[in-house]
Scaffold this active site. Sequence first.
Site, PDB file in Angstrom:
ATOM      1  CE  LYS A  53       1.233  -0.841  -2.643  1.00 53.22           C
ATOM      2  NZ  LYS A  53       0.672  -0.116  -3.377  1.00 53.22           N
ATOM      3  CB  CYS A 106      -7.737   0.663   1.017  1.00 56.45           C
ATOM      4  SG  CYS A 106      -8.168  -0.413  -0.666  1.00 56.45           S
ATOM      5  CD  GLN A 142       1.984   3.305   0.604  1.00 50.96           C
ATOM      6  OE1 GLN A 142       2.548   4.945  -0.504  1.00 50.96           O
ATOM      7  NE2 GLN A 142       0.512   2.892  -0.421  1.00 50.96           N
ATOM      8  CG  HIS A 150      -3.735  -0.440   2.998  1.00 54.07           C
ATOM      9  ND1 HIS A 150      -4.933  -1.398   2.753  1.00 54.07           N
ATOM     10  CD2 HIS A 150      -4.153   0.180   1.638  1.00 54.07           C
ATOM     11  CE1 HIS A 150      -5.045  -1.760   1.353  1.00 54.07           C
ATOM     12  NE2 HIS A 150      -4.590  -0.639   0.684  1.00 54.07           N
ATOM     13  CG  ASP A 180       1.559  -2.005   5.535  1.00 56.03           C
ATOM     14  OD1 ASP A 180       2.235  -1.884   4.487  1.00 56.03           O
ATOM     15  OD2 ASP A 180       0.085  -2.217   5.617  1.00 56.03           O
TER      16      ASP A 180
END
Length: 404
Positions: free
Chosen positions: A224, A362, A201, A121, A198
């Site tokens: 999220k 993104c 997600q 991202h 990261d």
Amino acid sequence: MLDIQKIRTDFPILSQKVNGKPLVYFDNGATSQKPQIVLDAITKYYSEINANIHRGVHTLSQLATDAYEESRKKIQTHINAKFSHEVLFTSGTTHGINLVTNGFGSILKPGDEVLVSALEHHSNIVPWQMLCEKTGATLKVIPMDENGELIMLEYDKLLSEKTKIVTVNHISNALGTINPIEYMTEKAHEVGAAILIDGAQATPHLKPDVQELDCDFYVFSGHKICGPTGTGILYGKEEWLNKLPPYQGGGEMIKEVTFEKTTYADLPHKFEAGTPNIAGGIVLGVAIDYLNKIGFENIQQQEKELLEYGTKRLLEIDGLKIYGTSKEKTSVISFNIDGIHPYDIGTIIDKQGIAVRTGHHCAQPIMNFFGIPGTIRASFSFYNTKEEIDLMIEAVKKAQRMLS
């Protein structure tokens, strides 16, 4: 087996209509919807214990402080951090990444290398580019293949004693690829490099065990995982957080201030300057409790079925291509239809109440790799159904007929 219809009643927004049609919300990769228990917790905080934390001796301040720190401990347990002070509240994944990059500004020097992956991202690319420009370090990219998988042989070749940090997503937001984090962490540590994961997600779909992963940093966003926007977590190993300088100066992050010298507070407060999003931090713990009550094994099973069913149904459409076909994948399907711009499809199916994301998500380097302007991304959550997928399929077919 989850009672999906019962779960759906926990989410008020799912019962509404959009453009006169029942809402089909397939933009979970951008943000999840919020259950009533989370909405109620926001109201409860502001109605009953609203006060600033850590600074007051009065009852409301103590209640708010206790609730905030209890949430930190919940998150510590959830991700299996060794210490609660390794859990830092942030405004989201982007904030967490920038906090770490700021700290590495005092570590990197010309000739050092930072490895990022081709699947990142923008928020896990741009801060590192800025850091390399500032320090003279070099940014190197772990390449991907046509399936949307990182090429581990190339990763191994890129690693060297010059590598100071590897930064990679756990799961790709654009393609749904699940990266081999354990392997990547082990190899990074072999050359003495740190690794940042990261997890924006990943956390909606699985419970990260940061001690098992052995990562040095793990970042994710609250919005999220059924929590409020403006909330997030940075996990960092104690030794690394002690090594990095503060990110911001202000109240709370200090031990003593004079005009001659300031000394900084211990972890975690060293990195939590100013009045935080108190309600958000408390309510994030409520959201995590909610997801754990449902059970991540149940969530994974439901989403696996949705991914398989959605993939099968979409591939029935002539001229449709799916991007991201890795062996290990979560419930994200990025696709295009020959000769039709993804934006046009997204706009038309919105009129049918179908919410998907269109564009480069993104993750523009991924789109450049495939030579496309973007994709239509359907990202499923545990509260979605196969019947909703059927509605999307019919809407996409209708759009295809209109645009062909």
